[in-house]
Design a protein around this motif. Structure first.
Motif, PDB file in Angstrom:
ATOM      1  N   SER A  18       0.828  -1.206   0.000  1.00 52.05           N
ATOM      2  CA  SER A  18       0.000   0.000   0.000  1.00 52.05           C
ATOM      3  C   SER A  18       0.859   1.251   0.000  1.00 52.05           C
ATOM      4  CB  SER A  18      -0.923   0.014   1.224  1.00 52.05           C
ATOM      5  OG  SER A  18      -1.640   1.232   1.302  1.00 52.05           O
ATOM      6  N   GLY A  19       1.879   1.249   0.851  1.00 50.18           N
ATOM      7  CA  GLY A  19       2.770   2.402   0.900  1.00 50.18           C
ATOM      8  C   GLY A  19       3.506   2.601  -0.411  1.00 50.18           C
ATOM      9  N   LEU A  20       3.934   1.509  -1.036  1.00 55.06           N
ATOM     10  CA  LEU A  20       4.632   1.602  -2.317  1.00 55.06           C
ATOM     11  C   LEU A  20       3.712   2.133  -3.404  1.00 55.06           C
ATOM     12  CD1 LEU A  20       6.575  -1.802  -2.235  1.00 55.06           C
ATOM     13  CD2 LEU A  20       7.477   0.480  -1.726  1.00 55.06           C
ATOM     14  N   MET A  21       2.473   1.630  -3.442  1.00 54.90           N
ATOM     15  CA  MET A  21       1.527   2.078  -4.460  1.00 54.90           C
ATOM     16  C   MET A  21       1.181   3.553  -4.279  1.00 54.90           C
ATOM     17  SD  MET A  21      -2.106   0.409  -5.723  1.00 54.90           S
ATOM     18  CE  MET A  21      -3.134   0.820  -4.315  1.00 54.90           C
ATOM     19  N   GLU A  22       0.938   3.960  -3.047  1.00 56.42           N
ATOM     20  CA  GLU A  22       0.566   5.355  -2.814  1.00 56.42           C
ATOM     21  C   GLU A  22       1.698   6.301  -3.185  1.00 56.42           C
ATOM     22  OE1 GLU A  22      -1.636   8.151   0.526  1.00 56.42           O
ATOM     23  OE2 GLU A  22      -0.735   6.246   1.148  1.00 56.42           O
ATOM     24  N   ARG A  23       2.940   5.943  -2.827  1.00 53.65           N
ATOM     25  CA  ARG A  23       4.064   6.809  -3.167  1.00 53.65           C
ATOM     26  C   ARG A  23       4.237   6.933  -4.675  1.00 53.65           C
ATOM     27  NH1 ARG A  23       6.368   4.404   1.461  1.00 53.65           N
ATOM     28  NH2 ARG A  23       7.486   2.819   0.248  1.00 53.65           N
ATOM     29  N   ARG A  24       4.043   5.826  -5.376  1.00 59.92           N
ATOM     30  CA  ARG A  24       4.181   5.858  -6.833  1.00 59.92           C
ATOM     31  C   ARG A  24       3.086   6.713  -7.460  1.00 59.92           C
ATOM     32  NH1 ARG A  24       6.097   2.320 -10.893  1.00 59.92           N
ATOM     33  NH2 ARG A  24       5.949   3.522 -12.835  1.00 59.92           N
ATOM     34  N   LEU A  25       1.856   6.581  -6.980  1.00 62.99           N
ATOM     35  CA  LEU A  25       0.761   7.378  -7.529  1.00 62.99           C
ATOM     36  C   LEU A  25       0.935   8.861  -7.201  1.00 62.99           C
ATOM     37  CD1 LEU A  25      -2.326   5.085  -6.810  1.00 62.99           C
ATOM     38  CD2 LEU A  25      -1.097   5.359  -8.960  1.00 62.99           C
ATOM     39  N   LYS A  26       1.414   9.175  -6.006  1.00 61.97           N
ATOM     40  CA  LYS A  26       1.676  10.569  -5.646  1.00 61.97           C
ATOM     41  C   LYS A  26       2.780  11.159  -6.524  1.00 61.97           C
ATOM     42  CE  LYS A  26      -0.997  11.220  -1.910  1.00 61.97           C
ATOM     43  NZ  LYS A  26      -2.013  12.310  -1.785  1.00 61.97           N
ATOM     44  N   ASP A  27       3.775  10.332  -6.832  1.00 57.23           N
ATOM     45  CA  ASP A  27       4.848  10.784  -7.726  1.00 57.23           C
ATOM     46  C   ASP A  27       4.287  11.096  -9.110  1.00 57.23           C
ATOM     47  OD1 ASP A  27       7.762  11.081  -8.454  1.00 57.23           O
ATOM     48  OD2 ASP A  27       7.220   9.436  -9.804  1.00 57.23           O
ATOM     49  N   MET A  28       3.386  10.250  -9.604  1.00 59.18           N
ATOM     50  CA  MET A  28       2.729  10.531 -10.884  1.00 59.18           C
ATOM     51  C   MET A  28       1.959  11.844 -10.818  1.00 59.18           C
ATOM     52  SD  MET A  28       1.116   6.935 -12.217  1.00 59.18           S
ATOM     53  CE  MET A  28       1.898   5.359 -11.887  1.00 59.18           C
ATOM     54  N   GLN A  29       1.271  12.061  -9.699  1.00 55.53           N
ATOM     55  CA  GLN A  29       0.471  13.275  -9.553  1.00 55.53           C
ATOM     56  C   GLN A  29       1.335  14.526  -9.664  1.00 55.53           C
ATOM     57  OE1 GLN A  29      -1.367  13.726  -5.715  1.00 55.53           O
ATOM     58  NE2 GLN A  29      -2.900  15.176  -6.466  1.00 55.53           N
ATOM     59  N   GLU A  30       2.545  14.473  -9.106  1.00 55.64           N
ATOM     60  CA  GLU A  30       3.436  15.617  -9.157  1.00 55.64           C
ATOM     61  C   GLU A  30       3.922  15.895 -10.576  1.00 55.64           C
ATOM     62  OE1 GLU A  30       6.641  14.988  -6.455  1.00 55.64           O
ATOM     63  OE2 GLU A  30       5.379  15.139  -4.662  1.00 55.64           O
ATOM     64  N   ARG A  31       4.030  14.836 -11.389  1.00 58.07           N
ATOM     65  CA  ARG A  31       4.622  14.995 -12.709  1.00 58.07           C
ATOM     66  C   ARG A  31       3.612  15.172 -13.833  1.00 58.07           C
ATOM     67  NH1 ARG A  31       7.477  10.498 -14.146  1.00 58.07           N
ATOM     68  NH2 ARG A  31       6.933   9.238 -12.358  1.00 58.07           N
ATOM     69  N   TYR A  32       2.355  14.794 -13.574  1.00 54.75           N
ATOM     70  CA  TYR A  32       1.355  14.874 -14.648  1.00 54.75           C
ATOM     71  C   TYR A  32       0.161  15.705 -14.176  1.00 54.75           C
ATOM     72  CZ  TYR A  32       4.172  10.940 -16.226  1.00 54.75           C
ATOM     73  OH  TYR A  32       5.222  10.134 -16.597  1.00 54.75           O
ATOM     74  N   PRO A  33       0.000  16.918 -14.709  1.00 55.92           N
ATOM     75  CA  PRO A  33      -1.094  17.803 -14.284  1.00 55.92           C
ATOM     76  C   PRO A  33      -2.481  17.213 -14.486  1.00 55.92           C
ATOM     77  CG  PRO A  33       0.539  19.001 -15.576  1.00 55.92           C
ATOM     78  CD  PRO A  33       0.885  17.556 -15.696  1.00 55.92           C
ATOM     79  N   ILE A  34      -2.580  16.200 -15.356  1.00 58.41           N
ATOM     80  CA  ILE A  34      -3.887  15.590 -15.611  1.00 58.41           C
ATOM     81  C   ILE A  34      -4.433  14.897 -14.370  1.00 58.41           C
ATOM     82  CG2 ILE A  34      -2.952  13.373 -16.408  1.00 58.41           C
ATOM     83  CD1 ILE A  34      -5.172  13.229 -18.447  1.00 58.41           C
ATOM     84  N   ILE A  35      -3.566  14.552 -13.416  1.00 64.32           N
ATOM     85  CA  ILE A  35      -3.998  13.861 -12.199  1.00 64.32           C
ATOM     86  C   ILE A  35      -4.364  14.893 -11.146  1.00 64.32           C
ATOM     87  CG2 ILE A  35      -3.356  12.232 -10.397  1.00 64.32           C
ATOM     88  CD1 ILE A  35      -1.346  11.026 -12.361  1.00 64.32           C
ATOM     89  N   GLY A  36      -5.620  14.896 -10.748  1.00 66.41           N
ATOM     90  CA  GLY A  36      -6.093  15.872  -9.778  1.00 66.41           C
ATOM     91  C   GLY A  36      -5.949  15.435  -8.339  1.00 66.41           C
ATOM     92  N   ASP A  37      -6.187  14.132  -8.060  1.00 65.76           N
ATOM     93  CA  ASP A  37      -6.135  13.667  -6.681  1.00 65.76           C
ATOM     94  C   ASP A  37      -5.759  12.189  -6.663  1.00 65.76           C
ATOM     95  OD1 ASP A  37      -6.276  13.828  -3.928  1.00 65.76           O
ATOM     96  OD2 ASP A  37      -8.445  13.575  -3.824  1.00 65.76           O
ATOM     97  N   VAL A  38      -5.122  11.781  -5.573  1.00 62.78           N
ATOM     98  CA  VAL A  38      -4.769  10.385  -5.337  1.00 62.78           C
ATOM     99  C   VAL A  38      -5.267  10.006  -3.955  1.00 62.78           C
ATOM    100  CG1 VAL A  38      -2.855   8.792  -4.890  1.00 62.78           C
ATOM    101  CG2 VAL A  38      -2.769  10.323  -6.870  1.00 62.78           C
ATOM    102  N   ARG A  39      -5.983   8.876  -3.863  1.00 66.41           N
ATOM    103  CA  ARG A  39      -6.488   8.394  -2.576  1.00 66.41           C
ATOM    104  C   ARG A  39      -6.191   6.903  -2.469  1.00 66.41           C
ATOM    105  NH1 ARG A  39     -10.395  11.758  -4.789  1.00 66.41           N
ATOM    106  NH2 ARG A  39     -11.689  10.038  -5.572  1.00 66.41           N
ATOM    107  N   CYS A  40      -5.573   6.498  -1.381  1.00 63.59           N
ATOM    108  CA  CYS A  40      -5.204   5.089  -1.210  1.00 63.59           C
ATOM    109  C   CYS A  40      -5.475   4.640   0.220  1.00 63.59           C
ATOM    110  CB  CYS A  40      -3.718   4.876  -1.501  1.00 63.59           C
ATOM    111  SG  CYS A  40      -3.282   4.869  -3.241  1.00 63.59           S
ATOM    112  N   ILE A  41      -5.916   3.407   0.349  1.00 60.08           N
ATOM    113  CA  ILE A  41      -6.000   2.741   1.643  1.00 60.08           C
ATOM    114  C   ILE A  41      -5.823   1.248   1.373  1.00 60.08           C
ATOM    115  CG2 ILE A  41      -8.531   2.673   1.540  1.00 60.08           C
ATOM    116  CD1 ILE A  41      -8.471   2.883   4.657  1.00 60.08           C
ATOM    117  N   GLY A  42      -4.801   0.657   1.956  1.00 60.51           N
ATOM    118  CA  GLY A  42      -4.486  -0.722   1.643  1.00 60.51           C
ATOM    119  C   GLY A  42      -4.177  -0.873   0.163  1.00 60.51           C
TER     120      GLY A  42
END
Length: 449
Positions: free
Chosen positions: A355-379
């Motif tokens: 979960s931590g690995l997936m969330e960090r990767r998705l947050k990294d995508m969010q920083e690099r691609y303006p098309i991503i507005g929000d990231v939400r993860c649990i488990g």
């Protein structure tokens, strides 16, 4: 058949032009023929028939189509926590089939009793009892009936946009338009309120509004005066809304104050999906009832359960469920195997790490691609929500859909919800390498948009 075009509510719809284009490009004649036979044989319905493709086998995290092409399944209808063909589940089902496959409702048997005892043991809210059902919708209706009987009231409060199943009773308490629209009168007494994060369009984020949706809940409870239960998803799986602890603390306080039962629908989110056995464990809140389903059948058998405080055992003179397959030995065998696998394979701990690995990767995508507005993860439940910006919702939904079909081309399947929410729900047995491969495919598709 109504083929009128409308704004997408989910990218994986059966009326999409992008879907038809993808099918023409990638479906073999054999698969196209089977999809067409399916279309002719089954009634059309949104999000289901006609189908996208034809599958011949499945194993682990993968689906295999008729040509043998593999797809990492990050959708699974939320029933595949243990993947496909899980050895714990298969071994248990084979043994149960050879011994006792069905029991008439007049009798009991060892397997369902053992599963009920284990679920009671896992629930930390105190003494409890269980009812089983063939599916989640039926379990939801049992919960509502039990709440009515215990309280002597008949009204329920639930959330707009919530999903609690597809039967008439379940869509009455549910709040998704695609299931309610055009059906006619639903069950009386079902009151709907705004869900968590519903005021973000005004305040930017729900935390900035002081949880005004719960002010509305309190007003409803005070004015109605005769509500039996509040039924809700602690984590809404369709777009991964994760309220803060304060939200649940106030809900529990309001339910206690007005004598209302709190029912958590964890059909898609229990059994380790969020990193804990029950999703509500994240919030430290005691519900009065919990509903399980989907993954309880190990991705092989339809099975669901209602787990409730033992003091509600008040309906011995009526039939709350009494389904033909209520205490199914096969369903119970699958459920026991699911619990056994989660424990022995340490899947809760595994899920927490990934979960931590997936969330960090998705947050990294969010920083690099303006098309991503929000990231939400649990488990191992994640949402990557595309941003509208100056676009309208339909344009953003089209982008999400293009991402989906590019990912399908490269072997990754997932769900799109609410038009622009990419929902990632891989089996809990996924490896770190497989997870990163899937996220690579997703990032490539996002980058191209």
């Amino acid at each position: 058949m109504n083929t009128k075009k409308r704004c997408q509510t989910e990218g994986d719809t059966n009326l999409s032009e992008l879907r038809l284009t993808w099918q023409k490009k990638f479906l073999s004649p054999k698969a196209s023929d089977l999809v067409e036979r399916d279309r002719r044989a089954f009634f059309s319905q949104s999000l289901s028939t006609p189908c996208l493709n034809a599958v011949q086998s499945a194993a682990g995290i993968y689906l295999y189509d008729l040509e043998g092409k593999s797809y990492m399944d990050f959708h699974g209808n939320s029933a595949h926590q243990l993947g496909y063909g899980n050895p714990y589940v298969m071994k248990a089902l084979h043994a149960q089939l050879e011994g006792l496959s069905f029991v008439p409702r007049r009798y009991t048997s060892e397997t369902p009793v053992r599963l009920a005892e284990q679920l009671i043991e896992l629930w930390s809210a105190g003494p409890a009892k269980v009812l089983f059902a063939p599916g989640g919708s039926e379990a939801v209706e049992m919960a509502v009936k039990l709440a009515r009987r215990y309280t002597g009231r008949y009204k329920t409060v639930s959330m707009w946009d919530s999903f609690h199943g597809a039967t008439l009773g379940a869509i009455s308490v549910g709040g998704e338009r695609d299931f309610r629209c055009g059906i006619g009168p639903l069950l009386p007494g079902d009151i709907h309120i705004p869900p968590y994060n519903s005021f973000r369009c005004v305040f930017g984020h729900c935390d900035g509004c002081g949880l005004k949706c719960l002010d509305y809940l309190e007003y409803v409870l005070k004015m109605e005066g005769d509500v039996a239960a509040l039924i809700m998803e602690p984590v809404r799986a369709t777009d991964v809304q994760i309220p803060p602890v304060e939200y649940f603390e106030r809900i529990r306080s309001l339910c206690d104050h007005y004598g209302i039962l709190l029912i958590f629908d964890e059909i898609p989110t229990a059994l380790g999906r969020t990193g804990t056995f029950f999703a509500h464990e994240h919030f430290g809140i005691r519900p009065d009832m919990v509903i399980l389903g989907k993954g309880l059948g190990g991705g092989a058998v339809p099975f669901a359960a209602l787990l409730a405080d033992g003091r509600f055992d008040c309906a011995g003179d009526i039939s709350l469920g009494h389904f033909t397959h209520e205490k199914s030995p096969l369903g119970a065998a699958a459920g026991l195997a699911v619990i056994d696998c989660i424990r022995k394979e340490h899947l809760l701990e595994h899920t927490a790490v990934l979960s931590g690995l997936m969330e960090r990767r998705l947050k990294d995508m969010q920083e690099r691609y303006p098309i991503i507005g929000d990231v939400r993860c649990i488990g191992l439940l994640g949402c990557l929500e595309l941003a509208s910006g100056r676009e309208n919702g339909e344009q953003t939904a089209r982008k999400a859909e293009r991402v989906l079909y590019q990912c399908l081309e490269n072997g990754l399947s997932f769900k799109i919800s609410k038009g622009s929410c990419i929902i990632l729900s891989p089996p809990l047995i996924i490896t770190e390498e497989q997870l990163f491969r899937a996220l690579d495919i997703l990032e490539q598709a996002i980058a191209s948009k």
